[in-house]
Design a protein around this motif. Structure first.
Motif, PDB file in Angstrom:
ATOM      1  N   GLU A   1       0.776  -1.263  -0.016  1.00 10.45           N
ATOM      2  CA  GLU A   1       0.018   0.108   0.037  1.00 10.45           C
ATOM      3  C   GLU A   1       0.807   1.172   0.175  1.00 10.45           C
ATOM      4  O   GLU A   1       1.626   1.535   0.810  1.00 10.45           O
ATOM      5  N   HIS A   2       0.798   2.095  -1.159  1.00 13.63           N
ATOM      6  CA  HIS A   2       1.797   3.235  -1.278  1.00 13.63           C
ATOM      7  C   HIS A   2       1.130   4.401  -0.333  1.00 13.63           C
ATOM      8  O   HIS A   2       0.036   4.727  -0.328  1.00 13.63           O
ATOM      9  N   PRO A   3       1.971   4.646   0.722  1.00 14.39           N
ATOM     10  CA  PRO A   3       1.602   5.658   1.686  1.00 14.39           C
ATOM     11  C   PRO A   3       1.122   7.083   1.115  1.00 14.39           C
ATOM     12  O   PRO A   3       0.163   7.584   1.592  1.00 14.39           O
ATOM     13  N   ASP A   4       1.360   7.477  -0.245  1.00 14.20           N
ATOM     14  CA  ASP A   4       0.874   8.698  -0.812  1.00 14.20           C
ATOM     15  C   ASP A   4      -0.325   8.365  -1.302  1.00 14.20           C
ATOM     16  O   ASP A   4      -1.138   9.469  -1.093  1.00 14.20           O
ATOM     17  N   ILE A   5      -0.782   7.288  -1.640  1.00 10.88           N
ATOM     18  CA  ILE A   5      -2.194   7.005  -2.287  1.00 10.88           C
ATOM     19  C   ILE A   5      -2.958   7.009  -1.130  1.00 10.88           C
ATOM     20  O   ILE A   5      -4.076   7.469  -0.987  1.00 10.88           O
ATOM     21  N   ILE A   6      -2.656   6.428   0.001  1.00 15.05           N
ATOM     22  CA  ILE A   6      -3.333   6.215   1.350  1.00 15.05           C
ATOM     23  C   ILE A   6      -3.711   7.803   1.867  1.00 15.05           C
ATOM     24  O   ILE A   6      -5.125   8.132   2.185  1.00 15.05           O
ATOM     25  N   ALA A   7      -2.746   8.537   1.866  1.00 18.56           N
ATOM     26  CA  ALA A   7      -2.799  10.006   2.348  1.00 18.56           C
ATOM     27  C   ALA A   7      -3.818  10.629   1.286  1.00 18.56           C
ATOM     28  O   ALA A   7      -4.741  11.169   1.888  1.00 18.56           O
ATOM     29  N   MET A   8      -3.691  10.275   0.143  1.00 22.17           N
ATOM     30  CA  MET A   8      -4.546  11.019  -0.809  1.00 22.17           C
ATOM     31  C   MET A   8      -6.085  10.651  -0.780  1.00 22.17           C
ATOM     32  O   MET A   8      -6.898  11.483  -0.678  1.00 22.17           O
ATOM     33  N   MET A   9      -6.244   9.420  -0.278  1.00 22.36           N
ATOM     34  CA  MET A   9      -7.732   8.985  -0.410  1.00 22.36           C
ATOM     35  C   MET A   9      -8.121   9.466   1.097  1.00 22.36           C
ATOM     36  O   MET A   9      -9.546   9.693   1.149  1.00 22.36           O
ATOM     37  N   SER A  10      -7.476   9.270   2.262  1.00 19.91           N
ATOM     38  CA  SER A  10      -7.992   9.715   3.369  1.00 19.91           C
ATOM     39  C   SER A  10      -8.220  11.162   3.327  1.00 19.91           C
ATOM     40  O   SER A  10      -9.293  11.354   3.969  1.00 19.91           O
ATOM     41  N   ALA A  11      -7.503  11.976   2.643  1.00 16.00           N
ATOM     42  CA  ALA A  11      -7.889  13.539   2.510  1.00 16.00           C
ATOM     43  C   ALA A  11      -9.174  13.604   1.912  1.00 16.00           C
ATOM     44  O   ALA A  11      -9.883  14.524   2.204  1.00 16.00           O
ATOM     45  N   ARG A  12      -9.274  12.683   0.665  1.00 19.50           N
ATOM     46  CA  ARG A  12     -10.467  12.999   0.076  1.00 19.50           C
ATOM     47  C   ARG A  12     -11.796  12.399   0.685  1.00 19.50           C
ATOM     48  O   ARG A  12     -12.896  12.956   0.749  1.00 19.50           O
ATOM     49  N   TRP A  13     -11.647  11.233   1.228  1.00 24.77           N
ATOM     50  CA  TRP A  13     -12.838  10.446   1.824  1.00 24.77           C
ATOM     51  C   TRP A  13     -13.062  10.604   3.245  1.00 24.77           C
ATOM     52  O   TRP A  13     -14.092  10.664   3.570  1.00 24.77           O
ATOM     53  N   GLY A  14     -12.160  10.884   3.962  1.00 22.89           N
ATOM     54  CA  GLY A  14     -12.056  11.065   5.361  1.00 22.89           C
ATOM     55  C   GLY A  14     -12.295   9.935   6.116  1.00 22.89           C
ATOM     56  O   GLY A  14     -12.492   8.735   5.485  1.00 22.89           O
ATOM     57  N   GLY A  15     -11.986   9.622   7.413  1.00 24.73           N
ATOM     58  CA  GLY A  15     -12.149   8.441   8.217  1.00 24.73           C
ATOM     59  C   GLY A  15     -11.485   7.468   7.768  1.00 24.73           C
ATOM     60  O   GLY A  15     -10.121   7.249   7.035  1.00 24.73           O
ATOM     61  N   GLU A  16     -11.671   6.008   8.055  1.00 27.94           N
ATOM     62  CA  GLU A  16     -10.832   4.784   7.955  1.00 27.94           C
ATOM     63  C   GLU A  16     -11.305   4.581   6.531  1.00 27.94           C
ATOM     64  O   GLU A  16     -12.352   4.353   6.256  1.00 27.94           O
ATOM     65  N   LEU A  17     -10.196   4.053   5.748  1.00 24.81           N
ATOM     66  CA  LEU A  17     -10.591   3.520   4.567  1.00 24.81           C
ATOM     67  C   LEU A  17     -10.978   2.188   4.236  1.00 24.81           C
ATOM     68  O   LEU A  17     -10.191   1.516   5.240  1.00 24.81           O
ATOM     69  N   ASN A  18     -11.982   1.806   3.707  1.00 28.20           N
ATOM     70  CA  ASN A  18     -12.535   0.412   3.592  1.00 28.20           C
ATOM     71  C   ASN A  18     -11.732  -0.475   2.894  1.00 28.20           C
ATOM     72  O   ASN A  18     -10.654  -0.196   2.127  1.00 28.20           O
ATOM     73  N   ALA A  19     -11.616  -1.764   2.785  1.00 21.88           N
ATOM     74  CA  ALA A  19     -10.814  -2.603   2.058  1.00 21.88           C
ATOM     75  C   ALA A  19     -10.841  -2.671   0.543  1.00 21.88           C
ATOM     76  O   ALA A  19     -10.087  -2.591  -0.123  1.00 21.88           O
ATOM     77  N   ALA A  20     -12.144  -2.284   0.296  1.00 17.61           N
ATOM     78  CA  ALA A  20     -12.212  -2.032  -1.239  1.00 17.61           C
ATOM     79  C   ALA A  20     -11.360  -0.776  -1.734  1.00 17.61           C
ATOM     80  O   ALA A  20     -10.757  -0.877  -2.748  1.00 17.61           O
ATOM     81  N   ARG A  21     -11.416   0.329  -0.960  1.00 12.93           N
ATOM     82  CA  ARG A  21     -10.751   1.531  -1.381  1.00 12.93           C
ATOM     83  C   ARG A  21      -9.125   1.344  -1.377  1.00 12.93           C
ATOM     84  O   ARG A  21      -8.395   1.904  -2.070  1.00 12.93           O
ATOM     85  N   ARG A  22      -8.861   0.441  -0.257  1.00 11.69           N
ATOM     86  CA  ARG A  22      -7.433   0.331   0.012  1.00 11.69           C
ATOM     87  C   ARG A  22      -6.565  -0.635  -1.278  1.00 11.69           C
ATOM     88  O   ARG A  22      -5.352  -0.477  -1.310  1.00 11.69           O
ATOM     89  N   ARG A  23      -7.757  -1.412  -1.967  1.00 10.68           N
ATOM     90  CA  ARG A  23      -7.075  -2.121  -2.816  1.00 10.68           C
ATOM     91  C   ARG A  23      -6.611  -1.176  -3.969  1.00 10.68           C
ATOM     92  O   ARG A  23      -5.488  -1.583  -4.750  1.00 10.68           O
ATOM     93  N   MET A  24      -7.070  -0.190  -4.198  1.00  7.70           N
ATOM     94  CA  MET A  24      -6.637   0.942  -5.255  1.00  7.70           C
ATOM     95  C   MET A  24      -5.202   1.639  -4.837  1.00  7.70           C
ATOM     96  O   MET A  24      -4.588   2.529  -5.498  1.00  7.70           O
ATOM     97  N   ALA A  25      -4.704   1.330  -3.498  1.00  6.12           N
ATOM     98  CA  ALA A  25      -3.608   1.976  -3.186  1.00  6.12           C
ATOM     99  C   ALA A  25      -2.476   1.105  -3.221  1.00  6.12           C
ATOM    100  O   ALA A  25      -1.149   1.354  -3.024  1.00  6.12           O
ATOM    101  N   ARG A  26      -2.714  -0.044  -3.837  1.00  7.20           N
ATOM    102  CA  ARG A  26      -1.632  -1.152  -4.076  1.00  7.20           C
ATOM    103  C   ARG A  26      -0.555  -0.966  -5.284  1.00  7.20           C
ATOM    104  O   ARG A  26      -1.311  -0.721  -6.361  1.00  7.20           O
ATOM    105  N   VAL A  27       0.657  -1.085  -5.018  1.00  4.78           N
ATOM    106  CA  VAL A  27       1.731  -0.715  -6.040  1.00  4.78           C
ATOM    107  C   VAL A  27       2.757  -1.766  -5.876  1.00  4.78           C
ATOM    108  O   VAL A  27       3.019  -2.141  -4.816  1.00  4.78           O
TER     109      VAL A  27
END
Length: 259
Positions: A99-125
């Motif tokens: 899970e790329h930390p930049d993508i996790i940070a980007m998604m957290s800023a956009r969606w807020g709160g804890e990211l679910n498993a589906a969204r975290r799939r998109m952070a994999r590099v």
């Protein structure tokens, strides 16, 4: 800044998705990628479409990345279970996903709160990969080796392409010119067209027939990297056609070509 050389630089496109093969979704990405690569002096030499099957993606990817300078994939990097492109690319390169930390940070800023498993799939590099910017919406794509992994949604894919271009080692840009024949069928023009094509093996000559309310004929498209040779070949082709009795033949501007 991308390098430019006089050598031919090639690319392949790998379109991934059951929805394309089933006909539910019409692909437009291939056209857009081909046009974009052409501007950067890269020839699109092959395109394949494969289903959302792990082994099929790996097999096609391995074949293409060993044959061409670049491979661009589209599709299969979303949040659902059948979005397996990242898994297949990592397997092809023999590396793990993380899970790329930049993508996790980007998604957290956009969606807020804890990211679910589906969204975290998109952070994999894949380990060793680099991100490809996404200026439209959602997470970025990534690149590893000579492979660029982009989204399948056309608008997002086109945005990602803007970050691909500067990374390409472009060749000499291909130029095209069109000769229009009206009132003669391909049977008449085939022999002179073949003779000119054989005399200029480094160039591409194609015949594209048209039929409309005003008549019929063919647009003969000549493509090459040397503008002087291209101009001389256009004149040679027109002369060869006229020698065969084809009277209504002339060069047209690209914007004037109609079918």
């Amino acid at each position: 800044m991308a390098e430019t050389s006089n050598e031919r630089v090639t690319a392949a496109v790998l379109i991934i998705g059951d929805e394309i093969l089933s006909g539910r979704t019409q692909d437009t990405n291939l056209r857009d990628i081909a046009r974009y690569l052409g501007v950067h002096g890269v020839d699109l030499a092959e395109a394949r479409t494969v289903p959302d099957v792990h082994e099929e993606i790996i097999g096609a990817l391995d074949a293409l990345r060993g044959r061409y300078d670049y491979v661009i994939t589209t599709g299969g990097i979303g949040p659902t279970h059948d979005d397996i492109t990242a898994d297949a690319v990592a397997a092809a390169f023999g590396v793990e996903l993380y899970e790329h930390p930049d993508i996790i940070a980007m998604m957290s800023a956009r969606w807020g709160g804890e990211l679910n498993a589906a969204r975290r799939r998109m952070a994999r590099v894949p380990v060793g990969g680099e991100l490809v910017k996404n200026p439209v919406q959602g997470p970025p794509g990534f690149t590893i080796g000579n492979v660029f992994v982009l989204a399948g949604v056309p608008q997002i894919m086109r945005g990602m392409l803007e970050d691909v271009g500067p990374r390409l080692r472009g060749g000499a840009v291909t130029v095209s010119r069109t000769v229009r024949v009206e009132g003669s069928g391909e049977g008449v023009i085939a022999a002179p067209l073949e003779a000119v094509a054989r005399a200029h093996p480094a160039m591409s000559l194609g015949s594209y027939p048209f039929f409309n309310a005003e008549g019929y004929g063919s647009n003969l498209v000549l493509r090459g990297r040397d503008p002087d040779e291209l101009a001389a070949t256009v004149a040679e082709l027109i002369a060869a056609l006229k020698a065969e009795g084809v009277a209504n033949v002339h060069e047209v501007e690209p914007a004037a070509v109609a079918t």
